[in-house]
Each structure stands twice: as C-alpha cells, then as structure tokens.
Enzyme design. Structure first.
Site, PDB file in Angstrom:
ATOM      1  N   LYS A  79      -3.410  -2.387  -0.333  1.00 24.37           N
ATOM      2  CA  LYS A  79      -2.310  -2.598   0.306  1.00 24.37           C
ATOM      3  C   LYS A  79      -2.159  -3.275  -1.469  1.00 24.37           C
ATOM      4  O   LYS A  79      -2.595  -4.219  -2.437  1.00 24.37           O
ATOM      5  CB  LYS A  79      -2.234  -4.383   0.768  1.00 24.37           C
ATOM      6  CG  LYS A  79      -0.748  -5.144   1.385  1.00 24.37           C
ATOM      7  CD  LYS A  79      -1.076  -6.314   2.285  1.00 24.37           C
ATOM      8  CE  LYS A  79       0.087  -7.142   2.965  1.00 24.37           C
ATOM      9  NZ  LYS A  79      -0.551  -8.276   3.293  1.00 24.37           N
ATOM     10  N   SER A 154       2.692  -8.601   7.587  1.00 19.56           N
ATOM     11  CA  SER A 154       2.953  -7.243   6.588  1.00 19.56           C
ATOM     12  C   SER A 154       2.211  -6.531   6.394  1.00 19.56           C
ATOM     13  O   SER A 154       2.907  -5.959   5.236  1.00 19.56           O
ATOM     14  CB  SER A 154       3.048  -8.588   4.823  1.00 19.56           C
ATOM     15  OG  SER A 154       1.650  -8.720   5.118  1.00 19.56           O
ATOM     16  N   SER A 178      -0.916 -11.097   9.277  1.00 17.01           N
ATOM     17  CA  SER A 178      -0.707 -10.245   8.691  1.00 17.01           C
ATOM     18  C   SER A 178      -1.702  -8.289   8.521  1.00 17.01           C
ATOM     19  O   SER A 178      -1.332  -7.791   8.150  1.00 17.01           O
ATOM     20  CB  SER A 178      -0.177 -10.127   7.439  1.00 17.01           C
ATOM     21  OG  SER A 178       1.088 -10.531   7.594  1.00 17.01           O
TER      22      SER A 178
END
Length: 485
Positions: A79, A154, A178
């Site tokens: 990420k 996210s 997330s």
C-alpha cells in the site's frame, strides 16, 4: 493465465524447491497480469520491475539453503502509505507526489528478510481517508468483480490487486476498517491485527492510536504466513507490543468444536441489507455444524462507534498532517508572499477535499472550548466500547458478524455524501477503537458481488481468529470463486 497464483504459498514453494518453476516465473507472472488487466483495475501506482527481477535472480541462487525465508520468492504489493526506499511513496496525495523515501518501513524490511519481492505500490484513498479509493489524487481503482463498483477503501488497491490476480499477497493498513472492508468488497481475506502486533514504523500516519498494518491474501493459510513474517516487537515503534508471536499456522486445524461464538444483535440490525444478513446467518449455520456454539449478545455502545471514530481519528490526523507544510519535502506552492502564505497555499493546493474536511473537523475538536465537549468525550466513549468487548470476551472466544452492511456500491454513488460513506464502516470501526484483531473472509455473493464474514478476537489472539476463519473457509467454497476479468 492466473494458474500459478491459484496455488497456495506452501504449494508454490514446493514447486520452487522441486525446480518446476523459478522465482523469476512468479515475478514475470505478476507483471504480465498487471500489464493485462491493470489498465482496467488501476490498482498500481508505481512498479518496481527491474529491482524485482534482479532480486528474483538473487533468490534463485539461494534456493534450497537452510535459511530460505518464510515468504521465499513470493511477489507482494505494498500500500502506498508504507514507505519503501527509493520507490515512490505518495499516500495517493498530490502533496507527496514526488516523495522518494530514503528508508524502508519495518514491515518492508521484514518482508525482505522473509525473502518476499516487492512488485510495486498500490493505490489508496489519500492519506488512508476514505472507504472507496475514490479519494486518491491519481486514479480511481475499480472492483475486479464489477468495474462499475468501488473496491472499498482505503486499501482498495491492495484488495483489488489480490482479487484480480496481479499479486497473490499485499499489505494494507486499517484505521477504521480499511483492510477488512475492501477485502469484503473484493472477495479476499484481510486481517487487521491487534493494535501493537505489527510495527507502524514507516507507515505514513493518519490516526496513530488506530492505524495498524495487516495482510491481504486469497486464502486464510497464506494470511497466517504473512502475519507470521511481519509481526513482532520493533524498537523503532514505541506502540509495538512486546508479546510473543505464536506460530499462526499451527492454529489452522479446521477444528472448532466447543468454541463459543458471540453474535452482536447490533451487527445484524438496522442498516444491514437483507442479503448480507442472510449470508451471515448461513455462515453461522456452517460454524454450528462444525461444533461451535452460537449465542446472540449485545455491544450496546457500538452505535456510537462512527461518531467516536471520526472525532478521534480526525483529531489525530490534524496533528499528524501538520508536518506537510511545503518546507522539508513534498509539494511546495509557487509565488508565496511569506512563510504563512507558503503554508496556506501548499496545504490548500496539496491536500484533497476529504483530507481538508478531516483536518478541519479534528482541529475544531481539539480547539480550546471544544476539547472537553468533543475529543475528551469521544475518548470516554472509546473506553466504553472497549469494555463492551472485554465483557463479551470473558465468556466467548470470538465475535462474529458481517464485515460491511452492503455489497460494494457504484463508483460515484456516495462520494458527495460523506455521512453515508462514513456509515459504511459502522461494523469495522469498533474493532479499531477497542484495538482487537479482526478478519474478513469471503462468505457469499449478492448479484455477483462478494460479501464478507467478520471474525473478531481477543487482544493478541489472532490464532483463534485464524482458526475460525480457516475452519469456515474449508467448509465453504466462496473463496474459490474468481472475478471474470
């Protein structure tokens, strides 16, 4: 095409040791799949191809030595809020659009020590603020199951890349759901570990008392391998816990006879769609069939979770994001008249709308005259939410319910309605506020879109969470379904 990544990690490593495949084959498969589908999915922001192929060659020369790492030769996506040395890390924000870190996050070091290979950086909501990956400055990631729907957020890029077969494993971060929410929307397995189980050193902070890095994979066993590799105490992170890391793979027995499962009535109540409710009731039947006992309980303060979370996380974000000022690194506005003007212009031009919204909310909650009414009150409610879990865990082994109230929604459907967007995390947020571990595993489909089952455990008891998740996975075949990309 995706034949290699259909294998579990242990099977891939066996193929490597038998010399039926090479590490280079795995890395090339990843990049071939990315070039085939990522123009549609848009999960990756930066690729690491030259270094990844060089690392693959290096690992091939080490194959069969006694110290081969736990994730030997495995391609992994990271990420974009986890810093990677000399590999652009932007947190999907314009303000960090040209940031090339000079060090690796602890989790990245641990992945390298486990002989994993970083394939590239994955798209996300800017600074991890969002539930749909529509808040990225660079691109909107699509859900591989239906390109008109969101992948969640996210960590939308991290979940979508695994679901699309671009990488078999990825790292996400979870502040209020997330990892679990996009894992549910994309039909993959995502774990938020106990707060403090995994180092946050090198994670670009959103809300420091809530953020936790965790693994996203295609099955529970691979997830346990990944957590094994990244968990543990880190002297660089004062919030990482000095708690022994067990062998999570030993928990994957498939046996949950006599386990006590609590189902909060609040998790199947108002706002949870009928198809999600039915998939969870069916999942509970499976767990009962495996010998577990299931009881309805109450988490009475969970209804205050969303309000509590947005006050606390925004307050912490307003402090954490103060460092992005255009002075030391990142974007800097032109034509500023003085220092204050430079700060204002840089932050006005560099941050997106959602980030500004949360900075303003947080600064307000922390300001003189409002601190006691908002921030302090939210901290008190957080304690009550944690105590709810503590009481249930005195009598039960795990708490089970849906991961999300609905399947993935259409791109653009909720972006102009922040409150609806925030309510999406109503089932995941209490887990972060209490600091306990939670996993989402595939539990069914609605109109071709995946649904997730959330399993929540006691502090530092990821083993039991994995045990239940693995037993459920073995008894069902939801995790074997693939998007028709």
């Amino acid at each position: 095409m995706m034949a290699l990544f259909e294998h579990k990690l242990a099977d891939l490593q066996e193929l490597l040791h038998k010399k039926e495949i090479t590490v280079t084959d795995l890395v090339k498969e990843s990049y071939a799949r990315i070039s085939e589908v990522d123009s549609k999915v848009q999960a990756f922001l930066a690729l690491n191809e030259d270094r990844a192929l060089a690392q693959a060659k290096e690992l091939e020369s080490k194959l069969g030595q006694t110290d081969n790492g736990l994730l030997f030769g495995m391609p992994i996506g990271v990420k974009d809020n986890i810093v990677t040395k000399d590999l652009r890390t932007t947190a999907s924000s314009k303000i960090l659009g040209n940031f090339d870190p000079i060090y690796d996050a602890t989790v990245v070091n641990k992945l390298q020590a486990a002989d994993a290979i970083t394939i590239g950086k994955l798209n996300m909501d800017e600074f991890a603020m969002g539930s749909s990956t529509e808040n990225s400055h660079f691109q909107k990631t699509k859900n591989p199951w239906n390109l008109e729907t969101v992948p969640g957020g996210s960590s939308g890029g991290s979940a979508a890349a695994v679901a699309a077969g671009e990488v078999p494993f990825s790292l996400g971060s979870d502040t209020g759901g997330s990892i679990r929410q996009p894992a549910s929307f994309c039909g993959v397995v995502g774990l938020k570990p106990t707060y403090g189980r995994v180092s946050r050193f090198g994670l670009i902070a959103f809300a420091s008392s809530l953020d936790q890095i965790g693994p996203i994979t295609r099955n529970v066993e691979d997830n346990a391998y990944m957590l094994q590799a990244i968990a543990g105490l880190d002297p660089n992170d004062s919030t990482s816990a000095n708690v022994a890391v067990p062998d999570y793979r030993k928990a994957l027995t498939g046996d949950i006879k006599g386990l006590r499962i609590a189902v909060p009535k609040e998790y199947l109540g108002e706002g949870v769609s009928e198809e999600v409710r039915q998939s969870i009731l069916a999942a509970l039947k499976v767990l009962e069939g495996l010998g577990a006992t299931v009881d309805e309980v109450s988490l009475p303060h969970s209804k205050y979770g969303v309000a509590t979370y947005y006050l606390l996380s925004s307050s912490e974000a307003s402090a954490n994001l103060a460092r992005f000022d255009g002075i030391r690194y990142g974007y800097r506005a032109e034509n500023a008249e003085n220092l204050i003007d430079l700060y204002k212009k840089t932050r006005a031009e560099g941050f997106g709308d959602e980030v500004k919204r949360r900075i303003m909310l947080g600064t307000y909650a922390l300001s003189s005259g409002y601190y006691d009414a908002y921030y302090k009150k939210a901290q008190q409610v957080r304690t009550l939410i944690k105590q709810d879990f503590d009481q249930i865990f005195e009598q039960y082994d795990v708490v089970v319910g849906p991961t999300t109230p609905t399947p993935a929604f259409k791109i653009g459907e909720n972006i102009d309605d922040p409150l609806t967007m925030y309510a999406n995390d109503i089932l995941t947020i209490p887990v972060n506020l209490a600091g306990v571990p939670g996993i989402s595993v595939p539990a069914g489909f609605s109109k071709g879109l995946p649904l997730g089952l959330q399993i929540i455990g006691k502090h530092f008891d990821e083993s039991t969470v994995y045990r239940v998740a693995h037993a459920f996975e073995q008894a069902t075949d939801h995790h074997k379904q693939r998007p028709g990309l």
